[in-house]
Design a protein around this motif. Structure first.
Motif, mmCIF file in Angstrom:
data_model
loop_
_atom_site.group_PDB
_atom_site.id
_atom_site.type_symbol
_atom_site.label_atom_id
_atom_site.label_comp_id
_atom_site.label_asym_id
_atom_site.label_seq_id
_atom_site.Cartn_x
_atom_site.Cartn_y
_atom_site.Cartn_z
ATOM 1 N N ILE A 18 -87.709 32.277 -139.693
ATOM 2 C CA ILE A 18 -86.497 32.324 -138.887
ATOM 3 C C ILE A 18 -85.777 33.630 -139.161
ATOM 4 N N ASP A 19 -85.280 34.244 -138.096
ATOM 5 C CA ASP A 19 -84.554 35.504 -138.277
ATOM 6 C C ASP A 19 -83.368 35.314 -139.217
ATOM 7 N N ALA A 20 -83.061 36.387 -139.934
ATOM 8 C CA ALA A 20 -81.931 36.326 -140.861
ATOM 9 C C ALA A 20 -80.601 36.473 -140.136
ATOM 10 N N VAL A 59 -78.920 40.844 -135.812
ATOM 11 C CA VAL A 59 -79.408 42.217 -135.730
ATOM 12 C C VAL A 59 -80.920 42.243 -135.522
ATOM 13 N N THR A 60 -81.654 41.409 -136.280
ATOM 14 C CA THR A 60 -83.104 41.373 -136.060
ATOM 15 C C THR A 60 -83.460 40.528 -134.845
ATOM 16 N N ARG A 61 -82.750 39.402 -134.659
ATOM 17 C CA ARG A 61 -83.076 38.515 -133.535
ATOM 18 C C ARG A 61 -82.951 39.237 -132.200
ATOM 19 N N PHE A 62 -81.905 40.077 -132.079
ATOM 20 C CA PHE A 62 -81.636 40.710 -130.787
ATOM 21 C C PHE A 62 -81.795 42.230 -130.834
HETATM 22 MG MG LIG Z 1 -87.267 38.024 -133.203
#
Ligand SMILES: [Mg+2]
Ligand SMILES: [Mg+2]
Ligand SMILES: [Mg+2]
Ligand SMILES: [Mg+2]
Lengths: 349, 349, 349, 349
Positions: free
Chosen positions: D272-274, D277-280
């Protein structure tokens, strides 16, 4: 608006076919710090059409003409593979960095001549277009291997599927055009050379032409690691490239699943890419961007001429293995110390 | 309450170790239309303890004693494999149906003697305990193959992992205790005999004792189909049994995924079974229930003595292949016509 | 073969429609320690046909006749819900244990009369057929909640989909026939009563008859926990029942995914059950087996008459909420201490 | 190397905090056809540090100074939201295009003043930073909705989780900082305004400070579509943003799953993204690149000032709904025809 102040890499694209034209579009519109200064093709009309998509690119008909012109800082070579040796030797002679679409050359002998020319030139100029090294999943797996967070890597299992191959696809092309990517992948993941190759062919699909399809390829690396490849070029289902890595303390799988799930009558699941263009689009973009940036800094950090030579040797062994049904040893010339500090593992970003 | 009116199969369980004791519990409390009439073990104390879990079961110390007693309609044989031949010959002689835990016997020679005895007896009495044929996923895949809904089956890829093996586990046991299940699975899925076996061993885990682990086994069937097995008995991650089938028009995977998803910090996903007891619990239950019901109707429809013999021959070839690094031919005696109408594919329910 | 020695529960099935006939088959052929002693239906021809599937079962035309006969130790009640009250009162009066298909009765007033009759009888006789409490996923989630391994449970989100509903399905039936299962599920998971219900209806499908579909139902429990339900009875895609539980330290999802993955052109994924019969087959089997075994021991440990009453009260509030667009309070009579030690959580096996 | 010939957009970044500094890095090093001409912050030292990452960018201390300088073709506004109105009015007055980080302004009254100023200016200058509209999954879902390939969209279900929120996080911030993204998402997916908002709060986690967490928000659009949001800002598990869309003929889920699967002891699954910032990350990059390119062509095609105003009105209603426990109507001024041809759906690329 303003005219930019940063330096830009002037790139000539040699070969205006499908890959060349894709690279022109990528360099002209989707890559930072570069522009297409020339499109080169014996078919100058085709070159002209492609150049029109990169305003300001000149149209030239030969590598000689290009090298004489002085209008390129670097070259992307996208002609058919059998033309690579001659072009590469000239480009090396001119001292220009070159991103050479795979294969480096079609056979290990000619590939070795290119390697020797590069060594003689005294500095690395060639990067080979094994774009999977720039795929996010490949990089995550490489990182997992190198970190040893799951212990030592013990096995690699690959599945490589195309929806269908042209009727004229041959057993040799299964190795040279398809499995060559896994040969490079195994070398990339392990940091070792492949020492032997075997091929088993069992039941084959009625959907293929003369090619025997699918095939099951097994390779072994210097330390003994086994990696196998299910290659199926008429798999019907779409384009799939999976790798499963077995470690002492766990497993990693890349290339399956996605974050888009579709449910319709009786079925929920994921969609499969139609081809390598969509599957590896981000990898191609990153490959070219990182090559531009490394070149601007006078470096090559992607797959090298040596990688091109070594995979050519694997392909030769693979075709012999197909023919003989034996475990074929991969013959490699001694690795020049010239390449010793080069990992071919572009920095993770 | 009342006393029941339906007939019940009186089953004697021979061997009161782990598998025998599990079967007593299953027969006594989780299987319809049967009861445990006797528990037989040279260690009568152990037999007594186990029989106490099946009220009314007698305790006996030998197969001879059992056969003399007349208190069983059928036998579950769960002694160590090296004791099977002698017991089976006696049980055949007595004309009793028997569910024999795998292996039928430890080697093809003795297995063939059992086959010949059964043929001489004139009717099928033996079912071998390849419980995976009763697993829901295995059955769904078998059904998909037989229906040809995805076209012809082209390849089978298996992954078989145990969390860890005892320190004394050997290379031979990798074949005889673990891969034997995939030998039977390939025969079940294809309805064909295996004609050759090869084994490759590469990097091995530091977590094993003397066994070389993992190993990569490849077999081929009569029609040429290739099937491979990644066997890893010290995989640490849990117990996993996966099969991927490649068809002309699609793929099927069984054994991965589940309907229970857990998400904790940084991680979402599925849990892995701890061992074969939980992974194949439903398969064991169904195996025994279907065997009881078939036996009540005077039939055997699960894996036969021939299946036990043929897998013993595969194991012998597999151990030779481990040793020699070659592709070993599987030698089989001619198949008695006696078995010709027997598919070993229990009805889907 | 022999005649069995263990006691068997003689069960009469009242109502020979779809559910009743399923239960006869289950009891006669798939459940241990029981047999069907009678099939009861006003339509004796229908009863006879069903009884023929359970050799030895008598055919009777009324509950009165059944109770006079003395041939049943326990009853499965599978008539339409509006007939339950009368039958239950007689069965309680006769002191027989009964597994009553849901609903207990169609409205809270009659359900309360049944509760009061059971309390007056002085011991628990009624189990209500909320079969989801016996589903493996439900049990795993219940276990996770009770263990507090992920911290306190904070929210429940349910998705409940049918492929299509009959044209005459109504808004009221959405609550009474479908969401009633989630009312019970929330009570089961939390061990609390539901205190209020609201329903929102937005865009509706053109594929339904007069029912407004889908609907979004929200309930709250005594401690304030919120649970919502997406109910969509014409969802086209198949039968799906999902629950996601949000805890202080993690999430659990049940009902999605499976261990059978199918890949065809352009698509990989899982298949969706066609209906509740396949989705909850194992749950029905376990429900009945556990009820038989508990009954043989003189106990009831599944959902109680109180659970039937409380869900009827939720349904009444749900229908009012549909009509009024408000958050409707659920009115419950005081819970008799009689039920205080009963959890309705059958033991995990 | 050469100096480039294409035009470049000179962008001033106003606000040198976290988001501003990210945008400077993105514009300077990861975005084509642009360069950072100025970094503006009252804290000129901070501005200087950030500008050093974009060679050649000037350091200024105020929007007034910036607008007087003439060194920017466009502005990225990344100051705290309460400062937006004053800056935007000046930027509009100067006729410069501006990418304004969300929120447009903190309340509907001030947002409406900005809208009115833009209308008065006679052309669209403002794009609001709802970056999710540029996420690949969001775009695929939007495309699926618009194509009607699964029939009409009926419901949207969102799950939005943060690993943890600062101790000082408030109920109001749940709406203004978190759910605001789903308000925009619902408007983006449906192409409709939200007409009402309700909020339910049930059991809350002990891991939060004063904020009540999680919360359950439901909105309805002009045509009646219901969309709900599980918002949980102290979910511990990481950063997750999921949407499930229910159609007449199927479902789509985005944001779960991935192509990287990790298996360790007892567990297989996805990471799972932290954080956002990384997710989007890709969405931010695409947002800025598309804004640069549209701006170079004199267009705005991302979310507009009207989108900023409408979501501010939803937030005001959401906070009232939290407080009152009622379904709060969303009050909107009449939509100026000025925005009528603007869809806020950037072209799919
Ligand atoms: Mg991602
Ligand atoms: Mg992709
Ligand atoms: Mg399992
Ligand atoms: Mg199911």
């Amino acid at each position: 608006m303003s005219t930019p102040q940063q330096d830009e890499l002037r790139v000539a694209v040699v070969g205006a076919g499908r890959m060349g034209s894709d690279h022109v579009d990528r360099l002209a519109h989707h890559t930072l710090r570069t522009r297409v200064s020339a499109v080169v093709d014996v078919d100058v009309e085709r070159a002209g059409t492609v150049a029109a998509n990169a305003g300001g690119a000149e149209v030239l008909s030969s590598v000689d003409e290009l090298l004489a012109s002085g209008i390129a800082d670097a070259v992307v070579l996208a002609t058919p593979g059998f033309l690579h040796e001659e072009a590469l030797l000239k480009i090396i002679d001119a001292g220009l960095p070159v991103l050479c679409e795979k294969p480096l050359t079609p056979d290990p002998e000619s590939a070795l001549r290119v390697v020797e020319a590069e060594v003689a030139a005294g500095r690395q100029l060639i990067q080979v277009g094994f774009m999977r090294r720039f795929d996010a999943g490949y990089r995550r797996l490489k990182e997992t291997i190198d970190s040893a967070e799951l212990g030592e890597l013990l096995m690699l299992h690959h599945q490589h599927r195309n929806p269908e191959a042209p009727a004229e696809f041959t057993d040799e092309m299964v190795i040279h055009d398809s499995v060559v990517h896994e040969f490079d992948a195994v070398r990339y993941f392990t940091g070792e050379e492949i020492t032997n190759v075997s091929v088993r062919i069992g039941r084959t699909t009625s959907r293929a032409g003369t090619v025997r399809d699918p095939q099951h390829v097994t390779v072994q690396t210097q330390s003994g690691l086994l990696a196998d490849v299910e290659i199926f070029v008429n798999a019907q289902i779409g384009y799939q490239v999976h790798t499963q890595a077995t470690f002492e303390n766990g497993l990693v799988k890349i290339g399956e699943g996605s974050e888009f799930e579709l449910t319709t009558a009786g079925r929920s699941g994921h969609e499969i890419d139609a081809g390598f263009v969509t599957r590896f689009r981000d990898a191609y973009d990153l490959e070219v961007q990182q090559w531009v940036d490394a070149t601007l800094h006078g470096r090559i950090d992607g797959p090298s001429a040596w990688d091109g030579y070594a995979t050519a040797a694997c392909c030769a062994a693979g075709v012999a293995a197909q023919r003989n049904g034996t475990i074929e040893h991969v013959e490699l010339a001694p690795k020049p110390s010239f390449y010793s500090s080069h990992t071919g593992s572009p920095a993770l970003t």
